[in-house]
Enzyme design. Structure first.
Site, PDB file in Angstrom:
ATOM      1  N   HIS A 199     -57.680  10.067  -1.590  1.00 18.14           N
ATOM      2  CA  HIS A 199     -56.759   9.186  -2.294  1.00 18.14           C
ATOM      3  C   HIS A 199     -55.524   8.878  -1.455  1.00 18.14           C
ATOM      4  O   HIS A 199     -54.650   9.723  -1.268  1.00 18.14           O
ATOM      5  CB  HIS A 199     -56.344   9.835  -3.616  1.00 18.14           C
ATOM      6  CG  HIS A 199     -55.756   8.861  -4.583  1.00 18.14           C
ATOM      7  ND1 HIS A 199     -55.384   9.223  -5.852  1.00 18.14           N
ATOM      8  CD2 HIS A 199     -55.480   7.536  -4.481  1.00 18.14           C
ATOM      9  CE1 HIS A 199     -54.902   8.168  -6.491  1.00 18.14           C
ATOM     10  NE2 HIS A 199     -54.936   7.132  -5.663  1.00 18.14           N
ATOM     11  N   TYR A 254     -53.710  10.927 -12.848  1.00 20.14           N
ATOM     12  CA  TYR A 254     -53.621   9.986 -13.957  1.00 20.14           C
ATOM     13  C   TYR A 254     -53.307  10.777 -15.221  1.00 20.14           C
ATOM     14  O   TYR A 254     -54.196  11.278 -15.918  1.00 20.14           O
ATOM     15  CB  TYR A 254     -54.919   9.207 -14.135  1.00 20.14           C
ATOM     16  CG  TYR A 254     -55.282   8.285 -12.982  1.00 20.14           C
ATOM     17  CD1 TYR A 254     -54.385   7.978 -11.973  1.00 20.14           C
ATOM     18  CD2 TYR A 254     -56.558   7.721 -12.918  1.00 20.14           C
ATOM     19  CE1 TYR A 254     -54.733   7.131 -10.932  1.00 20.14           C
ATOM     20  CE2 TYR A 254     -56.911   6.866 -11.878  1.00 20.14           C
ATOM     21  CZ  TYR A 254     -55.994   6.582 -10.893  1.00 20.14           C
ATOM     22  OH  TYR A 254     -56.348   5.750  -9.861  1.00 20.14           O
TER      23      TYR A 254
END
Length: 309
Positions: free
Chosen positions: A121, A40
């Site tokens: 993830h 991110y």
């Protein structure tokens, strides 16, 4: 409700004070779960989250991050534009050593010596590697107290349903996963997680974090050129029913997942304090039971979906 920090990663490089303001506003609203990831903003979300929470008592909030996917150094991935996981700069490493390195870097950026939840993830394309390497590393880190709970984060309900069985097959030496993050697969628009994953999680006490409740704006009428026509038509039909009952579709979408007993929290993202204010208002907006009944009668949500009360 918890705060997903993907939008913060996009804001942080150019608007660091703005990014911090979103986290501060989340705290003011009582949100205590903060979900981030290394990619991110190529670490920006983790750095700004750590800075914004540095003065808060560590036991007063839940901090989560992810392992297995990272961004090549210098990439602008997730800094600009929308999230596009097809980017060439996105690299996968679910190996034992790779997960250790990733967590060391994440904890340094976050300014913490422990994580409450760590997600594998989106390990779909490397599911076996993730179990042989990354999962093994997380089990050891959980035993050492560095990681509180082990999770996997993806939109692939079949993989999560399979992961849910780990440790439930009589192997007492493998306690298995503690929770999961399911993206866009138990929402007002898509209840595909209802068939196998959520019943297993409910039966075995595995908490679920529901993300993607708004399907990047699809439910609220945003342009979605890559979506099939039947999906757009279903979203429009849901909006019309909500309008008939005087309920903002965003309110119904944010509240719907919590009707299922396996869902522990709904994650939202926000680009500004004002957007987060609106998310909170929608999350608390009163919804008549007649809305849920009407949606079921029109076959717009699964008949067997438990609904909020």
């Amino acid at each position: 409700m918890g705060l997903n920090l993907a939008a913060i990663g996009r804001l942080a490089p150019g608007l660091p004070d703005h990014a911090t303001a979103v986290i501060d506003r989340a705290w003011q609203h009582g949100l205590r779960l903060f979900d981030t990831a290394p990619q991110y903003g190529d670490g920006s979300a983790e750095r700004h989250t750590g800075q914004a929470l540095a003065t808060r008592p560590r036991d007063d909030f839940i901090l989560t991050t992810k392992v297995g996917q990272h961004v090549a150094a210098g990439s602008a991935y997730l800094w600009l534009g929308e999230t596009d996981t097809s980017g060439e700069d996105l690299q996968a490493d679910f190996t034992y050593d790779g997960v250790h390195r990733s967590l060391e870097q994440s904890m340094r950026r976050l300014g913490t010596d422990r994580l409450d939840v760590v997600h594998l993830h989106d390990p779909v394309r490397r599911a076996d590697e993730a179990l042989r390497g990354g999962y093994k590393a997380l089990v050891q880190l959980r035993a050492a107290g560095t990681v509180g709970a082990i999770s996997a984060s993806t939109d692939h309900v079949g993989l999560l349903a399979e992961y849910a069985t780990i440790g439930r097959r009589g192997n007492q030496h493998d306690p298995g996963f503690d929770c999961f993050l399911i993206a866009g697969r138990y929402t007002l628009l898509d209840q595909s997680g209802l068939d196998l994953l959520l019943p297993r999680c409910a039966a075995w006490g595995l908490g679920v974090m529901a993300a993607g409740a708004l399907h990047p704006g699809l439910l609220t009428g945003a342009t979605a050129p890559n979506q099939p026509a039947y999906v757009k038509a279903r979203a429009e039909a849901i909006r019309r029913v909500c309008d008939l009952h005087g309920v903002p579709v965003r309110a119904a979408a944010l509240q719907f997942p919590l009707g299922h007993p396996a869902v522990a929290t709904v994650l939202v993202g926000a680009r500004s304090p004002q957007q987060l204010d609106d998310d909170i208002a929608m999350f608390n907006h009163p919804i008549p039971t007649a809305l849920w009944a009407d949606l079921k009668q029109r076959n717009l949500i699964e008949q067997r979906s438990p609904v909020p009360r």
